[in-house]
Design an enzyme around this catalytic site. Structure first.
Site, mmCIF file in Angstrom:
data_model
loop_
_atom_site.group_PDB
_atom_site.id
_atom_site.type_symbol
_atom_site.label_atom_id
_atom_site.label_comp_id
_atom_site.label_asym_id
_atom_site.label_seq_id
_atom_site.Cartn_x
_atom_site.Cartn_y
_atom_site.Cartn_z
ATOM 1 C CB CYS A 1 28.950 -1.424 11.774
ATOM 2 S SG CYS A 1 28.334 -1.685 9.672
ATOM 3 C CD GLU B 1 26.571 0.187 6.207
ATOM 4 O OE1 GLU B 1 27.164 -1.147 6.324
ATOM 5 O OE2 GLU B 1 26.689 1.022 5.414
#
Length: 674
Positions: A269, A400
């Site tokens: 992330c 993701e």
């Protein structure tokens, strides 16, 4: 684990070795009846590094000073400010002023710096008396930094100090730099003279007289005047391979010992960031450290970018791992402005009018990594000390992400541009944060439609999920993109978690023709600074704890092959507690057996080595076993550790796999081909 239990464990291993390996009269496989084999990815098992849990600053990055450039601010943590982790000091009745300024900084990318005004250097007013705190120490005006939970120094080792400074008054200023134990006891000290009107880098070496776990760095001006300070730094001289701006030696060596085939960086992330302004931009992380762009870390703290793209690539080269940078797909995390628990403002995308520039940024990375030293970006790499190309082969685009229309449009622009200019680069797409669902399906479809070579899957599950999905990749389509399992772990760091992961990794190995790469995540977690509960290595400033998960990963990464063989190990096909594989490393000729028992009782497997005519009987065996709920801690780091031994193998033998265990047997052959 106490001494008695250790002896029981060793005796158990000895019995299993002695009783479990014996010739059972298997007939030799005929010349024309070799077991089926297939080529598998030689880069199957690697590492994933993300700056989460203080993995970089305060962790793998060996800088000892926290907030070295005075760039901390309340947007990172509400109680932080530009002088966080610095203490203003005026010993022996001295007085002055400390402020933060931005006019004429060291570099525009590093805008804040400290200004020390020394109005009066005090004197010892009470003679030699030291019982009065204000009368102790060296007179002056300065600052003190306790580092990341204090600084650990060792007697006999050296520490390299540096700072940028410029004289703001007329007369040169003497500055004493020291390492101090609690209560001001000096362990090492040196003196510098700041005499330049322009920013200059001042350096010194400090050698502490004794070891101490609670050391502070003190920078003390001892003459009156005014000076500016920035990038105040302290590194141990012994970084990994003694590189400047280097890595903490013990942590880096643990990763090097794993012999990973690749390292993925910088996230996770962290790569796509919390909003478009927080995306990780690789160009901001190269060049001199004082010119790099520091920013808020998505995980709630600060990133100096001292551990930047150059250092990542250099580390990969140092340990023989392929670099795998992951770049944002020009969109931020779908949880931007919040968390996955409470929600946020959602995914943000770079405006389309900025996309040409961003696409060029991606292309520039490839030139920086692979271009000649005479190219624009290759020259920047050469200027940093690496004229030869880094030989980049893989790039991940996106992490993701929510597979939104905004993502799809930008992902398409980036991948098409890279494929057009650098067709030799292997691109890796993304399929969202889960093992299935809408984003998963969309991510796979987009990547296949664009002929992207590999798709990155992520999932964190309970151990029982892994054990019930050992055949997940058996059914994947071999005619389409391959898989990079970029992030996975079972929820926990007990032995039972690690053995469940080992059984699952057997399935990855069996399907190594479609699963091209895999990496456990997260990698590092610092004590008292952890944002993710399941990690591979826990550490503080002087200790490490290698989880059972680490040991499993290392047993696989150090025993990789590039050819998979069926029918070598046989077991009860209905027993779902067992998993096994046989691979060969065609570079060394070694045959490698891996056997997992996730159950509560010992189980037998049969091994037939008849196909490998030139195998040597002397082999190496490593076993990881223990109680399901046992884990390692910083206080007790060796509750679970692998045990290695030399063993004899025969053409056909039975192996008794202990309960809750992973066994690796490495067998050498006289020739590389069977």
């Amino acid at each position: 684990m106490n001494t008695k239990n250790n002896w029981v464990r060793l005796i158990l291993i000895g019995l299993l070795i002695g009783l479990g390996l014996h010739d059972n009269g298997f007939a030799q496989t005929s010349k024309n009846n070799y077991p089926k084999s297939k080529k598998i990815s030689p880069y199957l098992f690697g590492l994933f590094f993300e700056d989460i849990n203080y993995a970089a600053d305060g962790g793998l990055y060996a800088e000892q000073i926290q907030n070295r450039s005075f760039e901390y601010n309340p947007a990172e943590q509400r109680n932080w400010h530009h002088l966080s982790f610095w203490e203003y000091i005026t010993p022996v009745f001295s007085y002055g002023n400390l402020s933060i300024e931005t006019k004429e900084p060291v570099h525009p990318n590093n805008p804040h710096y400290a200004v020390l005004t020394i109005n009066r250097v005090g004197v010892h007013a009470f003679g030699p008396r030291t019982d009065i705190p204000e009368n102790k120490g060296t007179p002056g005006v300065g600052i003190k930094n306790t580092g990341f939970d204090y600084i650990v120094v060792k007697q006999g080792e050296k520490y390299n100090f540096s700072m940028f400074s410029r004289l703001l008054s007329t007369t040169p200023i003497s500055v004493k730099v020291s390492l101090q134990a609690p209560k001001g006891r000096v362990l090492a000290e040196t003196e510098l003279t700041v005499d330049a009107k322009n920013w200059r880098n001042y350096t010194a070496t400090l050698a502490p007289s004794e070891s101490n776990d609670s050391t502070s760095l003190v920078v003390l001006a001892t003459t009156e005047g005014q000076l500016a300070l920035d990038v105040v730094s302290l590194f141990p001289e012994k970084t990994f391979k003694t590189r400047p701006n280097g890595l903490r030696a013990d942590l880096a060596q643990l990763l090097a010992d794993m012999k990973p085939a690749f390292i993925r960086f910088p996230g996770g992330c962290l790569a796509h960031g919390d909003g478009v302004g927080n995306m990780y931009r690789w160009q901001n992380t190269i060049g001199p450290v004082e010119q790099r762009v520091e920013q808020r870390n998505l995980w709630g703290y600060h990133q100096t970018a001292g551990l930047g793209y150059f250092e990542y690539f250099q580390f990969c080269e140092d340990i023989g791992a392929k670099p795998l940078p992951v770049l944002p797909a020009a969109v931020s995390c779908q949880n931007s402005g919040g968390t996955w628990r409470v929600g946020g403002t959602g995914q943000q995308a770079l405006p389309m009018e900025e996309m040409d520039e961003y696409v060029q940024e991606v292309l520039d990375l490839i030139e920086w990594a692979n271009g000649p030293a005479t190219s624009v970006w290759g020259a920047k790499r050469a200027a940093a000390g690496h004229p030869e190309p880094f030989n980049l082969e893989y790039i991940g685009i996106g992490n993701e992400d929510k597979i939104s229309p905004e993502f799809e449009a930008r992902f398409k622009m980036i991948t098409q541009a890279v494929k057009a200019k650098y067709p030799q680069i292997t691109l890796i797409g993304t399929s969202g944060p889960f093992s299935e669902g809408e984003d998963f399906e969309k991510g796979w479809k987009i990547s296949n439609d664009l002929a992207v070579s590999i798709v990155d899957e992520h999932y964190y599950k309970e151990p029982k999920w892994f054990l019930s999905n050992l055949n997940r990749y058996d059914r994947y389509d071999r005619t389409k993109a391959g898989v990079y399992l970029g992030e996975y772990a079972s929820w926990g760091n007990k032995l039972g978690n690690a053995i469940a992961e080992a059984a699952y990794m057997i399935g990855l190995e069996r399907n190594g023709d479609v699963v091209k790469m895999a990496s456990y995540a997260p990698l590092l977690a610092k004590k008292d600074h952890t944002q993710w509960k399941t990690d591979m290595i826990f550490f503080d400033n002087k200790r490490v704890s290698l989880t059972p998960n680490y040991h499993v990963q290392k047993m696989f990464t150090t025993n990789q092959g590039d050819e998979y063989f069926e029918q070598i190990i046989s077991k009860d096909s209905k027993d779902t507690t067992l998993a096994a594989s046989c691979v060969k490393d065609t570079q060394t000729g070694d045959v490698i057996l891996k056997m997992v028992n996730t159950g509560k009782i010992a189980k037998t497997m049969k091994v037939n080595l008849a196909a490998f005519k030139n195998f040597l009987p002397d082999a190496a065996q490593t076993i990881l076993l223990g109680e399901e709920n046992t884990e390692n801690t910083l206080e007790k780091p060796t509750n679970i550790t692998p045990a290695s031994s030399a063993i004899k193998v025969t053409k056909g033998f039975e192996y008794v796999a202990p309960p809750m265990s992973l066994t690796v047997i490495r067998i050498k052959t006289q020739a590389k081909k069977i």
